[in-house]
Design a protein around this motif. Sequence first.
Motif, mmCIF file in Angstrom:
data_model
loop_
_atom_site.group_PDB
_atom_site.id
_atom_site.type_symbol
_atom_site.label_atom_id
_atom_site.label_comp_id
_atom_site.label_asym_id
_atom_site.label_seq_id
_atom_site.Cartn_x
_atom_site.Cartn_y
_atom_site.Cartn_z
ATOM 1 N N VAL A 137 78.360 -115.252 -2.761
ATOM 2 C CA VAL A 137 77.337 -114.713 -1.880
ATOM 3 C C VAL A 137 77.199 -113.462 -2.004
ATOM 4 O O VAL A 137 75.974 -112.969 -1.750
ATOM 5 N N ALA A 138 78.090 -112.597 -2.357
ATOM 6 C CA ALA A 138 77.556 -110.946 -2.797
ATOM 7 C C ALA A 138 76.603 -110.972 -3.719
ATOM 8 O O ALA A 138 75.777 -110.106 -3.588
ATOM 9 N N LEU A 139 76.494 -111.888 -4.832
ATOM 10 C CA LEU A 139 75.415 -111.830 -5.935
ATOM 11 C C LEU A 139 74.013 -112.135 -5.253
ATOM 12 O O LEU A 139 73.026 -111.627 -5.253
ATOM 13 N N VAL A 140 74.095 -113.079 -4.435
ATOM 14 C CA VAL A 140 72.888 -113.639 -3.501
ATOM 15 C C VAL A 140 72.323 -112.392 -2.725
ATOM 16 O O VAL A 140 71.058 -112.211 -2.999
ATOM 17 N N VAL A 141 73.341 -111.890 -1.885
ATOM 18 C CA VAL A 141 72.831 -110.742 -1.020
ATOM 19 C C VAL A 141 72.425 -109.634 -1.802
ATOM 20 O O VAL A 141 71.177 -109.082 -1.654
ATOM 21 N N GLY A 142 73.007 -109.214 -2.874
ATOM 22 C CA GLY A 142 72.749 -107.956 -3.701
ATOM 23 C C GLY A 142 71.478 -108.307 -4.418
ATOM 24 O O GLY A 142 70.673 -107.446 -4.635
ATOM 25 N N GLY A 143 71.288 -109.698 -4.990
ATOM 26 C CA GLY A 143 69.966 -110.123 -5.758
ATOM 27 C C GLY A 143 68.649 -110.081 -5.082
ATOM 28 O O GLY A 143 67.748 -109.732 -5.422
ATOM 29 N N ILE A 144 69.034 -110.616 -3.682
ATOM 30 C CA ILE A 144 67.842 -110.490 -2.790
ATOM 31 C C ILE A 144 67.162 -109.024 -2.511
ATOM 32 O O ILE A 144 65.987 -108.790 -2.447
ATOM 33 N N VAL A 145 68.003 -108.111 -1.994
ATOM 34 C CA VAL A 145 67.833 -106.805 -1.860
ATOM 35 C C VAL A 145 67.330 -105.997 -2.969
ATOM 36 O O VAL A 145 66.247 -105.391 -2.830
ATOM 37 N N LEU A 146 67.999 -106.343 -4.389
ATOM 38 C CA LEU A 146 67.355 -105.715 -5.327
ATOM 39 C C LEU A 146 65.964 -106.357 -5.857
ATOM 40 O O LEU A 146 65.057 -105.412 -6.221
ATOM 41 N N ASN A 147 65.647 -107.698 -5.399
ATOM 42 C CA ASN A 147 64.446 -108.102 -5.596
ATOM 43 C C ASN A 147 63.475 -107.532 -4.921
ATOM 44 O O ASN A 147 62.510 -107.459 -5.060
ATOM 45 N N ALA A 148 63.845 -107.253 -3.423
ATOM 46 C CA ALA A 148 62.896 -106.542 -2.677
ATOM 47 C C ALA A 148 62.341 -105.089 -3.248
ATOM 48 O O ALA A 148 61.248 -104.716 -3.217
ATOM 49 N N LEU A 149 63.561 -104.409 -3.665
ATOM 50 C CA LEU A 149 63.416 -103.183 -4.073
ATOM 51 C C LEU A 149 62.252 -103.212 -5.502
ATOM 52 O O LEU A 149 61.447 -102.345 -5.732
ATOM 53 N N ALA A 150 62.855 -104.142 -6.236
ATOM 54 C CA ALA A 150 62.044 -104.356 -7.560
ATOM 55 C C ALA A 150 60.399 -104.643 -6.992
ATOM 56 O O ALA A 150 59.538 -104.136 -7.936
ATOM 57 N N SER A 151 60.322 -105.762 -6.298
ATOM 58 C CA SER A 151 59.144 -105.969 -5.791
ATOM 59 C C SER A 151 58.093 -104.673 -5.497
ATOM 60 O O SER A 151 57.026 -104.391 -5.562
ATOM 61 N N GLY A 152 58.976 -103.770 -4.466
ATOM 62 C CA GLY A 152 58.101 -102.838 -3.915
ATOM 63 C C GLY A 152 57.710 -101.917 -5.054
ATOM 64 O O GLY A 152 56.791 -101.121 -4.901
ATOM 65 N N LEU A 153 58.739 -101.637 -5.817
ATOM 66 C CA LEU A 153 58.194 -100.766 -7.141
ATOM 67 C C LEU A 153 57.152 -101.303 -7.951
ATOM 68 O O LEU A 153 56.251 -100.481 -8.156
ATOM 69 N N TYR A 154 57.153 -102.404 -8.426
ATOM 70 C CA TYR A 154 55.960 -102.896 -9.351
ATOM 71 C C TYR A 154 54.686 -103.222 -8.461
ATOM 72 O O TYR A 154 53.795 -102.765 -9.216
ATOM 73 N N ILE A 155 54.927 -103.492 -7.394
ATOM 74 C CA ILE A 155 53.408 -103.873 -6.720
ATOM 75 C C ILE A 155 53.080 -102.356 -6.436
ATOM 76 O O ILE A 155 51.965 -102.178 -6.384
ATOM 77 N N GLY A 156 54.002 -101.634 -5.841
ATOM 78 C CA GLY A 156 53.493 -100.277 -5.469
ATOM 79 C C GLY A 156 52.954 -99.331 -6.404
ATOM 80 O O GLY A 156 52.370 -98.413 -6.086
ATOM 81 N N ALA A 157 53.257 -99.731 -7.769
ATOM 82 C CA ALA A 157 52.718 -98.958 -8.859
ATOM 83 C C ALA A 157 50.830 -99.152 -8.989
ATOM 84 O O ALA A 157 50.558 -98.398 -9.621
ATOM 85 N N ARG A 158 50.641 -100.097 -8.329
ATOM 86 C CA ARG A 158 49.167 -100.442 -8.341
ATOM 87 C C ARG A 158 48.406 -100.595 -9.546
ATOM 88 O O ARG A 158 47.620 -100.034 -10.035
ATOM 89 N N LEU A 159 49.278 -101.408 -10.498
ATOM 90 C CA LEU A 159 48.739 -101.405 -11.976
ATOM 91 C C LEU A 159 48.506 -102.922 -12.110
ATOM 92 O O LEU A 159 48.174 -103.320 -13.162
ATOM 93 N N GLY A 160 48.274 -103.909 -10.959
ATOM 94 C CA GLY A 160 47.873 -105.111 -11.115
ATOM 95 C C GLY A 160 49.353 -105.947 -10.883
ATOM 96 O O GLY A 160 50.065 -105.733 -10.970
ATOM 97 N N PRO A 161 48.630 -107.184 -10.152
ATOM 98 C CA PRO A 161 49.518 -107.914 -9.415
ATOM 99 C C PRO A 161 50.280 -108.936 -10.550
ATOM 100 O O PRO A 161 50.156 -108.953 -11.628
ATOM 101 N N GLY A 162 51.575 -109.466 -10.065
ATOM 102 C CA GLY A 162 52.267 -110.386 -11.164
ATOM 103 C C GLY A 162 51.380 -111.630 -11.153
ATOM 104 O O GLY A 162 50.498 -112.107 -10.278
ATOM 105 N N PRO A 163 51.743 -112.418 -12.131
ATOM 106 C CA PRO A 163 50.667 -113.616 -12.192
ATOM 107 C C PRO A 163 50.799 -114.607 -11.065
ATOM 108 O O PRO A 163 49.793 -115.014 -10.568
ATOM 109 N N ARG A 164 51.899 -114.778 -10.389
ATOM 110 C CA ARG A 164 52.211 -115.736 -9.290
ATOM 111 C C ARG A 164 51.487 -114.938 -8.088
ATOM 112 O O ARG A 164 50.838 -115.549 -7.338
ATOM 113 N N ASP A 165 51.593 -113.865 -8.017
ATOM 114 C CA ASP A 165 50.976 -113.054 -6.798
ATOM 115 C C ASP A 165 49.569 -113.150 -6.744
ATOM 116 O O ASP A 165 48.935 -113.406 -5.963
#
Length: 234
Positions: A137-165
């Motif tokens: 469960v700790a891996l799940v919680v940490g992974g979800i929070v880390l994923n949100a942080l990662a998404s904010g960083l790469y989307i916030g860079a404004r260099l193009g969306p990911g393929p799925r986005d």
Amino acid sequence: MTGAPPEQPRPGERTPAPAPAAPSSGTALAHQRLPLRYARLFLGLVLFAASLAMLVRSGLGNMPWDVLGQGVALRLGWTLGAATLMLSVLVLACWFPLRQRPGMGTVANVLVIGVLVDPFLALLALLPEDLGLPAAVALVVGGIVLNALASGLYIGARLGPGPRDGLMTGLVRRTGRPVNLVRTSIEVLVVAAGWVLGGTVGFATLAYAVAIGPLVHVLLPRLTVPERPAVPEP
């Protein structure tokens, strides 16, 4: 009435050189922020790959697209990284009929995440085979929070969306349907297909679907590189 003619230099005096023009504030800011944007992009993609591997290693369920990736990997005998890379390329190919234009961030998303998933899984394989529920469960919680942080960083860079986005936004534009409806429809389809192929669906899949939107909503404005100011006309 015209003004007085400019004073001519005396014999032997050098004509003073004109002062160099100051660079446009918009151009200067663009050059200053570009390295920061690339740094945020690649840091975000590295963290995204790590978060993906954390949920897979938990054994409690994967992110929606990784359910499909895991199912494809099992059927083809590939690694998850290879399946993720292949699916990203196929999704990117769907952009062309939707008239979406990939950016540098789009290409980096395909390559960096696809290449790094397997090394992160190998690193997490060093953990005890039987994690126990609290650690999983700790891996799940940490992974979800880390994923949100990662998404904010790469989307916030404004260099193009990911393929799925980009697939989602392209379908929204072409169909006129609401974002939530389009995104949910896509993710339900990929989860169902992945589950049929043998991908893992579970608590982590549901927790990710519920938590990721609000987390990114909070983090994205704080991690987005500001737009550069408009260059004033001369």
